[in-house]
Design a protein around this motif. Structure first.
Motif, PDB file in Angstrom:
ATOM      1  N   VAL A 195       0.852  -1.187   0.000  1.00 23.41           N
ATOM      2  CA  VAL A 195       0.000   0.000   0.000  1.00 23.41           C
ATOM      3  C   VAL A 195       0.887   1.236   0.000  1.00 23.41           C
ATOM      4  O   VAL A 195       1.689   1.437   0.907  1.00 23.41           O
TER       5      VAL A 195
ATOM      6  N   LEU B  27      -1.494  -0.508  -3.987  1.00 32.70           N
ATOM      7  CA  LEU B  27      -2.726   0.235  -3.775  1.00 32.70           C
ATOM      8  C   LEU B  27      -2.345   1.617  -3.269  1.00 32.70           C
ATOM      9  O   LEU B  27      -1.552   1.727  -2.338  1.00 32.70           O
TER      10      LEU B  27
ATOM     11  N   LEU C 219     -11.697  -2.620   1.880  1.00 28.45           N
ATOM     12  CA  LEU C 219     -11.329  -3.120   0.559  1.00 28.45           C
ATOM     13  C   LEU C 219     -11.744  -4.580   0.435  1.00 28.45           C
ATOM     14  O   LEU C 219     -11.802  -5.303   1.431  1.00 28.45           O
TER      15      LEU C 219
ATOM     16  N   ASP D  36      -6.833  -8.839 -10.890  1.00 27.58           N
ATOM     17  CA  ASP D  36      -7.470  -7.662 -11.491  1.00 27.58           C
ATOM     18  C   ASP D  36      -7.292  -7.667 -13.008  1.00 27.58           C
ATOM     19  O   ASP D  36      -8.236  -7.390 -13.757  1.00 27.58           O
TER      20      ASP D  36
END
Length: 151
Positions: free
Chosen positions: A44, A62, A81, A144
């Motif tokens: 992150v 992220l 999330l 993703d």
């Protein structure tokens, strides 16, 4: 005599400065980043958008502001999330230089997230070690990409 001696010892001990030690923060070193990502750690990037614009992006990480992390990473929060599945998820926080992350890691650990670490040296260390692309191998990135390309 002995009582007087004990009183003077007590007085000198009580007036002495007391060292306060902050809790240790778990760390991830840049050399460990690829292995952490391979085992499922989520990176992150907590740098501000202006810092990312100047320093560069961290593909696969992220990008979430530090102030939003408690809500986004807590599996019990309604605004979490999709990746925040449990309190044992491994999170690696990256700031500009690394030092800013300590406070954030301690706060998240106090909230029950057990596997939050800071990246030593932050984005600057990743960049100097030429590891900017190391995060793109993350499982969540592959998932993703598969979702997007399946349509």
């Amino acid at each position: 005599m002995r009582a007087a001696l004990l009183d003077s010892v007590s007085a000198s001990v009580s007036s002495a400065p007391v060292a306060v030690y902050l809790p240790a923060v778990e760390r991830t070193y840049p050399s460990e980043l690829a292995a952490a990502v391979a085992r499922g750690a989520v990176v992150v990037d907590i740098r501000e958008s202006g810092e990312r614009a100047v320093q560069g992006t961290l593909p696969g990480a992220l990008a979430i502001g530090a102030e939003l992390l408690p809500a986004r990473l807590d599996p019990t929060h309604p605004g979490r999330l999709a990746l925040a599945t449990d309190r044992d998820r491994e999170w690696i926080l990256v700031s500009a230089r690394g030092a800013e992350t300590r406070r954030v890691v301690l706060d998240l650990r106090r909230r029950g997230l057990r596997r939050v670490t800071m990246l030593v040296g932050g984005y600057a260390a990743i960049r100097s070690a030429d590891l900017v692309g190391a995060v793109t191998a993350a499982q969540h990135v592959a998932e993703d990409v598969a979702r997007v390309t399946a349509h």
